[in-house]
Design a protein around this motif. Structure first.
Motif, PDB file in Angstrom:
ATOM      1  N   ARG A  20       0.869  -1.312   0.070  1.00  0.00           N
ATOM      2  CA  ARG A  20       0.049   0.248   0.057  1.00  0.00           C
ATOM      3  C   ARG A  20       0.744   1.246   0.034  1.00  0.00           C
ATOM      4  O   ARG A  20       1.781   1.461   0.833  1.00  0.00           O
ATOM      5  CB  ARG A  20      -0.773   0.065   1.212  1.00  0.00           C
ATOM      6  N   GLY A  21       0.590   2.110  -0.969  1.00  0.00           N
ATOM      7  CA  GLY A  21       1.499   3.269  -1.192  1.00  0.00           C
ATOM      8  C   GLY A  21       2.863   3.312  -1.434  1.00  0.00           C
ATOM      9  O   GLY A  21       3.675   4.138  -1.360  1.00  0.00           O
ATOM     10  N   ALA A  22       3.276   2.111  -1.913  1.00  0.00           N
ATOM     11  CA  ALA A  22       4.522   1.615  -2.468  1.00  0.00           C
ATOM     12  C   ALA A  22       5.182   2.028  -3.827  1.00  0.00           C
ATOM     13  O   ALA A  22       6.007   1.957  -4.276  1.00  0.00           O
ATOM     14  CB  ALA A  22       5.015   0.254  -1.940  1.00  0.00           C
ATOM     15  N   GLY A  23       3.998   2.640  -4.637  1.00  0.00           N
ATOM     16  CA  GLY A  23       4.153   2.666  -5.980  1.00  0.00           C
ATOM     17  C   GLY A  23       4.591   1.692  -6.832  1.00  0.00           C
ATOM     18  O   GLY A  23       5.403   1.513  -7.676  1.00  0.00           O
ATOM     19  N   LEU A  24       3.893   0.352  -6.491  1.00  0.00           N
ATOM     20  CA  LEU A  24       4.194  -0.696  -7.178  1.00  0.00           C
ATOM     21  C   LEU A  24       3.702  -0.787  -8.682  1.00  0.00           C
ATOM     22  O   LEU A  24       4.650  -1.386  -9.642  1.00  0.00           O
ATOM     23  CB  LEU A  24       3.365  -1.902  -6.351  1.00  0.00           C
ATOM     24  N   ASP A  25       2.790  -0.051  -9.179  1.00  0.00           N
ATOM     25  CA  ASP A  25       2.303   0.292 -10.632  1.00  0.00           C
ATOM     26  C   ASP A  25       3.186   0.733 -11.447  1.00  0.00           C
ATOM     27  O   ASP A  25       3.795   0.202 -12.436  1.00  0.00           O
ATOM     28  CB  ASP A  25       0.877   0.817 -10.596  1.00  0.00           C
ATOM     29  N   LYS A  26       3.986   1.869 -10.901  1.00  0.00           N
ATOM     30  CA  LYS A  26       4.731   2.623 -11.371  1.00  0.00           C
ATOM     31  C   LYS A  26       6.192   1.765 -11.661  1.00  0.00           C
ATOM     32  O   LYS A  26       7.034   1.823 -12.537  1.00  0.00           O
ATOM     33  CB  LYS A  26       5.213   3.867 -10.747  1.00  0.00           C
ATOM     34  N   ALA A  27       6.466   1.143 -10.577  1.00  0.00           N
ATOM     35  CA  ALA A  27       7.822   0.433 -10.543  1.00  0.00           C
ATOM     36  C   ALA A  27       7.807  -0.689 -11.315  1.00  0.00           C
ATOM     37  O   ALA A  27       8.538  -1.135 -11.938  1.00  0.00           O
ATOM     38  CB  ALA A  27       8.208   0.056  -9.070  1.00  0.00           C
ATOM     39  N   ARG A  39      13.273  -3.123  -5.954  1.00  0.00           N
ATOM     40  CA  ARG A  39      12.965  -4.426  -5.310  1.00  0.00           C
ATOM     41  C   ARG A  39      13.751  -4.461  -3.947  1.00  0.00           C
ATOM     42  O   ARG A  39      13.241  -4.853  -2.853  1.00  0.00           O
ATOM     43  CB  ARG A  39      13.728  -5.402  -6.209  1.00  0.00           C
ATOM     44  N   LEU A  40      14.956  -3.872  -3.876  1.00  0.00           N
ATOM     45  CA  LEU A  40      15.763  -3.885  -2.548  1.00  0.00           C
ATOM     46  C   LEU A  40      15.084  -3.076  -1.506  1.00  0.00           C
ATOM     47  O   LEU A  40      15.226  -3.349  -0.389  1.00  0.00           O
ATOM     48  CB  LEU A  40      17.129  -3.446  -2.960  1.00  0.00           C
ATOM     49  N   GLU A  41      14.740  -1.838  -1.957  1.00  0.00           N
ATOM     50  CA  GLU A  41      14.074  -0.827  -1.085  1.00  0.00           C
ATOM     51  C   GLU A  41      12.761  -1.659  -0.328  1.00  0.00           C
ATOM     52  O   GLU A  41      12.703  -1.466   0.821  1.00  0.00           O
ATOM     53  CB  GLU A  41      13.445   0.134  -1.848  1.00  0.00           C
ATOM     54  N   GLN A  42      12.001  -2.322  -1.189  1.00  0.00           N
ATOM     55  CA  GLN A  42      10.757  -3.159  -0.623  1.00  0.00           C
ATOM     56  C   GLN A  42      11.208  -4.454   0.341  1.00  0.00           C
ATOM     57  O   GLN A  42      10.601  -4.469   1.307  1.00  0.00           O
ATOM     58  CB  GLN A  42       9.767  -3.622  -1.822  1.00  0.00           C
ATOM     59  N   VAL A  43      12.204  -5.078  -0.268  1.00  0.00           N
ATOM     60  CA  VAL A  43      12.706  -6.165   0.741  1.00  0.00           C
ATOM     61  C   VAL A  43      13.039  -5.479   2.125  1.00  0.00           C
ATOM     62  O   VAL A  43      12.973  -5.950   2.973  1.00  0.00           O
ATOM     63  CB  VAL A  43      13.784  -6.983   0.153  1.00  0.00           C
ATOM     64  N   LEU A  99       6.738  -8.392 -10.490  1.00  0.00           N
ATOM     65  CA  LEU A  99       7.610  -7.660  -9.694  1.00  0.00           C
ATOM     66  C   LEU A  99       7.462  -8.148  -8.335  1.00  0.00           C
ATOM     67  O   LEU A  99       8.308  -8.171  -7.481  1.00  0.00           O
ATOM     68  CB  LEU A  99       7.204  -6.061  -9.922  1.00  0.00           C
ATOM     69  N   ILE A 100       6.110  -8.213  -8.175  1.00  0.00           N
ATOM     70  CA  ILE A 100       5.798  -8.827  -6.823  1.00  0.00           C
ATOM     71  C   ILE A 100       6.679 -10.153  -6.291  1.00  0.00           C
ATOM     72  O   ILE A 100       7.337 -10.594  -5.595  1.00  0.00           O
ATOM     73  CB  ILE A 100       4.492  -9.133  -6.318  1.00  0.00           C
ATOM     74  N   LEU A 101       6.459 -11.239  -7.485  1.00  0.00           N
ATOM     75  CA  LEU A 101       7.258 -12.490  -7.156  1.00  0.00           C
ATOM     76  C   LEU A 101       8.751 -12.211  -7.277  1.00  0.00           C
ATOM     77  O   LEU A 101       9.355 -12.907  -6.599  1.00  0.00           O
ATOM     78  CB  LEU A 101       6.808 -13.314  -8.565  1.00  0.00           C
ATOM     79  N   GLU A 102       9.254 -11.393  -7.891  1.00  0.00           N
ATOM     80  CA  GLU A 102      10.613 -11.028  -7.790  1.00  0.00           C
ATOM     81  C   GLU A 102      11.088 -10.432  -6.342  1.00  0.00           C
ATOM     82  O   GLU A 102      12.159 -11.061  -5.777  1.00  0.00           O
ATOM     83  CB  GLU A 102      11.249  -9.958  -8.808  1.00  0.00           C
ATOM     84  N   ILE A 103      10.289  -9.637  -5.762  1.00  0.00           N
ATOM     85  CA  ILE A 103      10.641  -9.231  -4.179  1.00  0.00           C
ATOM     86  C   ILE A 103      10.213 -10.470  -3.412  1.00  0.00           C
ATOM     87  O   ILE A 103      11.115 -10.395  -2.722  1.00  0.00           O
ATOM     88  CB  ILE A 103       9.621  -7.924  -4.053  1.00  0.00           C
TER      89      ILE A 103
END
Length: 344
Positions: A20-27, A39-43, A99-103
């Motif tokens: 939520r609020g992590a800008g996933l669609d743009k990334a 990816r690293l920021e989210q992990v 991208l979610i699967l990569e993270i």
């Protein structure tokens, strides 16, 4: 996960829960270094959620895979993990899922402490051409990344993976002082053992440096041994007498190790090998008694060498060092000896 939910609904739930609020669609429309950085920021964010340790990274991983090494789907009923389910997603949804699967993949490996693709994760190319593990301290790129990165939680978990990997290498090579030394690595500065990152209060950068320093000390010790042209088993005998991997080679200990080495080479090597290869329990009593007698003679040799070269109190019969030497003698008797090609 309910079977009635569509792939889109399941994806939306995961996005709300973790991104939520992590800008996933743009990334999801980025590539290369920009995508890797996201990816690293989210992990890192999932590894550092307040009062959760690595649990949120594990929770995301559990949405897709089991806790086994490798990527084994957690359930065949998850529509996001089936081709039929993925075909129902829009292009933008599918981009976000990739991208979610990569993270989640990196979360899986870091939280469970499995090795992973360093090039994909950190942009570090394979180091295999040097003949060392990618997760060893000979990988200078990795060491530099771990000691300079802003992703401190990722660095901690990666350093712990390196520690676990090295312990396995030393166990396979029967290098017991190094194996035990890393397994029970202790920080006198913080008064605690170096356990997994979620079970320590040691600051991240210090945690990483403690592990790397210990691994580098072992590597440098072997480099000194090579410069002195010492056979691998002689180095191991020296360290077994010490009980730890020391910083330097001690002249008296080397003399003791050399005498034990010569004895094992002449009197023990291969003497416990049988043509029938039967398990120990199926061997005749005469053979078992022969092995016992040979090992007792070696124990007497250890005592003789101890009194000749070592200070009082060293390598007592009930000590760990004595046990190391006896295990080495058994391996020698069973044919594990002077395997220079397999030197650590």
């Amino acid at each position: 996960m309910e079977q009635t939910k569509s792939a889109s609904e399941v994806l939306a739930l995961i996005e709300r829960k973790y991104f939520r609020g992590a800008g996933l669609d743009k990334a999801s429309r980025t590539e290369g270094d920009e995508r890797r950085a996201y990816r690293l920021e989210q992990v890192e964010r999932l590894l550092t959620k307040e009062n959760a340790g690595a649990l949120w990274a594990m929770y995301l991983s559990d949405e897709f895979w089991t806790a086994d090494e490798g990527r084994n789907p957690i359930s065949e009923d998850n529509p996001l993990m089936t081709l039929a389910g993925q075909r129902t997603l829009t292009d933008r949804e599918m981009a976000r899922l990739r991208l979610i699967l990569e993270i989640a993949g990196l979360c899986h490996d870091l939280a469970l402490h499995f090795t992973f693709d360093l090039n994909e994760a950190f942009g570090i190319k394979s180091n295999n051409m040097l003949g060392y593990s990618d997760f060893g301290v000979s990988n200078k790129q990795l060491v530099e990344w771990l000691t300079t990165t802003a992703y401190e939680q990722i660095a901690m978990h990666t350093a712990y993976i390196m520690k676990k990997k090295a312990i396995c290498v030393y166990e396979f090579g029967h290098y017991l002082p190094a194996q035990d030394g890393l397994a029970e690595l202790f920080s006198s500065e913080y008064g605690q053992l170096i356990r997994s990152p979620q079970h320590t209060k040691i600051p991240p950068r210090r945690y990483v440096s403690i592990i790397l320093d210990a691994m580098l000390a072992i590597k440098r010790h072997w480099q000194r041994g090579r410069r002195l042209k010492l056979r691998p088993d002689l180095v191991m005998l020296h360290d077994e007498i010490y009980g730890v991997v020391p910083r330097q080679f001690d002249k008296g200990v080397l003399q003791a190790a050399q005498e034990l080495y010569d004895y094992m080479d002449k009197e023990l090597y291969g003497r416990f090998v049988t043509k029938d290869f039967k398990p120990w329990d199926e061997q005749p009593e005469s053979f078992k008694q022969f092995v016992s007698d040979q090992l007792e003679r070696f124990a007497d040799k250890v005592r003789e060498v101890r009194s000749k070269y070592l200070a009082e109190g060293w390598v007592r019969d009930d000590s760990l060092e004595f046990a190391y030497l006896m295990e080495h003698a058994k391996r020698c008797g069973h044919g594990w000896w002077r395997e220079e090609d397999d030197a650590l």
